[in-house]
Write an enzyme that holds these catalytic residues in place. Structure first.
Site, PDB file in Angstrom:
ATOM      1  N   GLU A  46      -9.831   2.210  49.857  1.00 37.99           N
ATOM      2  CA  GLU A  46      -9.165   1.096  50.532  1.00 37.99           C
ATOM      3  C   GLU A  46      -7.675   1.333  50.795  1.00 37.99           C
ATOM      4  O   GLU A  46      -6.822   0.599  50.281  1.00 37.99           O
ATOM      5  CB  GLU A  46      -9.371  -0.196  49.732  1.00 37.99           C
ATOM      6  CG  GLU A  46     -10.824  -0.631  49.680  1.00 37.99           C
ATOM      7  CD  GLU A  46     -11.028  -2.042  49.151  1.00 37.99           C
ATOM      8  OE1 GLU A  46     -10.048  -2.648  48.654  1.00 37.99           O
ATOM      9  OE2 GLU A  46     -12.155  -2.551  49.235  1.00 37.99           O
ATOM     10  N   GLU A 104     -19.076  -1.133  48.791  1.00 39.07           N
ATOM     11  CA  GLU A 104     -18.701  -2.339  48.052  1.00 39.07           C
ATOM     12  C   GLU A 104     -19.142  -3.564  48.844  1.00 39.07           C
ATOM     13  O   GLU A 104     -18.923  -3.637  50.059  1.00 39.07           O
ATOM     14  CB  GLU A 104     -17.193  -2.419  47.802  1.00 39.07           C
ATOM     15  CG  GLU A 104     -16.649  -1.377  46.845  1.00 39.07           C
ATOM     16  CD  GLU A 104     -15.182  -1.617  46.491  1.00 39.07           C
ATOM     17  OE1 GLU A 104     -14.712  -2.771  46.664  1.00 39.07           O
ATOM     18  OE2 GLU A 104     -14.524  -0.663  46.062  1.00 39.07           O
TER      19      GLU A 104
END
Length: 423
Positions: free
Chosen positions: A238, A343
């Site tokens: 991320e 995720e």
């Protein structure tokens, strides 16, 4: 220039390690069971290319993240964080700095020995899971840590070896992901291991430290039998979206990280059938095209997509909207195959999550349908999924696969899943 490696040395290495994706080889537990061979519904799609490293009709990735094992996020496990003596601190960096190295080492080593155990892996496989994703920080290579200015727990690598050995014995496929990059890839977020005021990762010095870490970890994976089921490295979790920092990362760090991993494998004489997949955040993440500056001959690339409707302002907040969106959710991007949804969760926006219409204690049927809608799409349109996370101490199954199974929201046997009547 390729380094010379004797045939005997190569064969010896090959006998203890196979780092691969499902489809290249069977992934079997010590008892001979192959978790990817289970019949399941929805059926795996046939990949268009017969020579795809994933192969045709291979069972999909069905996994869980090991959140807060090696990169602790206090919000997920507040009781454990407090028991470690870290309750007044925002991140691992802060806690180690506050407690001092010796006391912090003892606290974190106790955490590693109890947060995830061999029994957890037995439970995962009994539920039909076949994959784990392990977030780690660069500080596992302790030679990279500046002890004068950086504060992280020590001894984590020994624990990681044991953990991967347990998972490999049970036939679980393993992805290791660099969650904590040097100087932090995003600010004020403990999932980088530090509550840094800025994301300082996006300079050559920090890129070089990260590539050194990835090279070191690659060498460890190919040299230790405990890591035999590790087949993929995520090179940064991320990162920032858009702007000059993301552009710099894509143009400089991504190709350098890829080359560092491949150079380490070449130095060991690793055959390409045993090479690691190198995983990048996909184009949908918003950091730019991850392929743009990669070497033209780059192989065994994979892509990571994170999908949280909780933080998707373009999706209306209603049961019907969430089900419809997830049923039709195509997370693939052109040229990015395989993509894994690495995720996702069952959590919903903060302002409604405890209201009567979204209360997890009364809305189990919705959450059960929404879970099935999500994974149905991630198996149909992508290479599979990895739930965030295996366990938490929130008392809220929307963030805990283990708790969601206990609540009857996630099926106890994934082989029985079906989206019939939902999508």
């Amino acid at each position: 220039m390729a380094l010379a490696v004797s045939v005997a040395a190569f064969l010896g290495l090959a006998s203890i390690t196979s780092a691969w994706m499902p489809g290249n080889k069977n992934i079997t537990a010590s008892d001979g069971n192959d978790l990817f061979a289970r019949t399941s519904s929805p059926q795996p799609k046939a990949y268009p290319s017969s020579d795809s490293p994933w192969g045709p009709n291979i069972g999909k990735i069905r996994g869980v993240n090991l959140g807060s094992m090696y990169v602790f996020e206090p919000w997920l496990g507040t009781p454990a964080w407090q028991a470690m003596g870290c309750g007044g601190y925002k991140s691992e960096f802060d806690c180690v700095s506050g407690l001092g190295q010796t006391k912090a080492n003892s606290a974190f080593q106790a955490h590693w020995s109890s947060w995830i155990t061999a029994a957890d892996f037995d439970q995962m496989t009994s539920y039909g899971l076949n994959t784990i994703r392990i977030p780690v920080g660069y500080w596992m290579d302790e030679s990279l840590v500046d002890l004068k200015s950086e504060h992280f727990p020590q001894g984590g690598f020994s624990s990681l070896k044991q953990l991967c050995g347990w998972a490999s014995d049970r036939g679980l496929y393993i992805i290791i992901d660099l969650h904590g990059a040097p100087a932090a890839q995003i600010p004020t977020n403990p999932d980088t291991g530090q509550y840094a005021p800025t994301g300082g990762f996006y300079v050559d010095y920090q890129y070089n430290r990260a590539t050194t870490f990835l090279s070191w970890l690659t060498t460890q994976i190919h040299s230790n039998a405990q890591f035999r089921n590790v087949g993929m490295l995520g090179i940064v979790n991320e990162p920032v979206r858009g702007g000059s920092q993301a552009a710099s990362m894509c143009s400089t760090f991504y190709p350098n990280a890829y080359n560092a991993i491949r150079d380490a494998e070449q130095a060991l004489g690793v055959h390409n059938t045993d090479a690691l997949h190198v995983q990048l955040m996909n184009d949908l993440w918003g950091s730019g095209d991850p392929k743009a500056a990669m070497p033209s001959d780059a192989t065994l690339l994979a892509y990571d997509d994170h999908r949280y409707l909780k933080w998707s302002p373009d999706v209306p907040v209603s049961h019907a909207s969430y089900i419809k969106t997830s049923c039709n959710d195509d997370r693939s991007s052109s040229g990015e195959d395989p993509t894994i949804v690495g995720e996702f969760s069952l959590s919903v926006p903060d302002n409604v999550q405890w209201s009567s219409g979204w209360d997890p204690s009364t809305q189990q049927d919705f959450y059960r349908k929404w879970f099935l809608a999500q994974i149905g799409s991630y198996e149909k349109n992508a290479a599979g999924w990895i739930f965030w996370t295996w366990k938490s101490q929130l008392g809220d199954y929307r963030w805990s696969y283990q708790d969601a199974v206990a609540a009857g929201v996630i099926p106890r046997q994934l082989g029985s899943i079906s989206t019939a009547g939902i999508c």
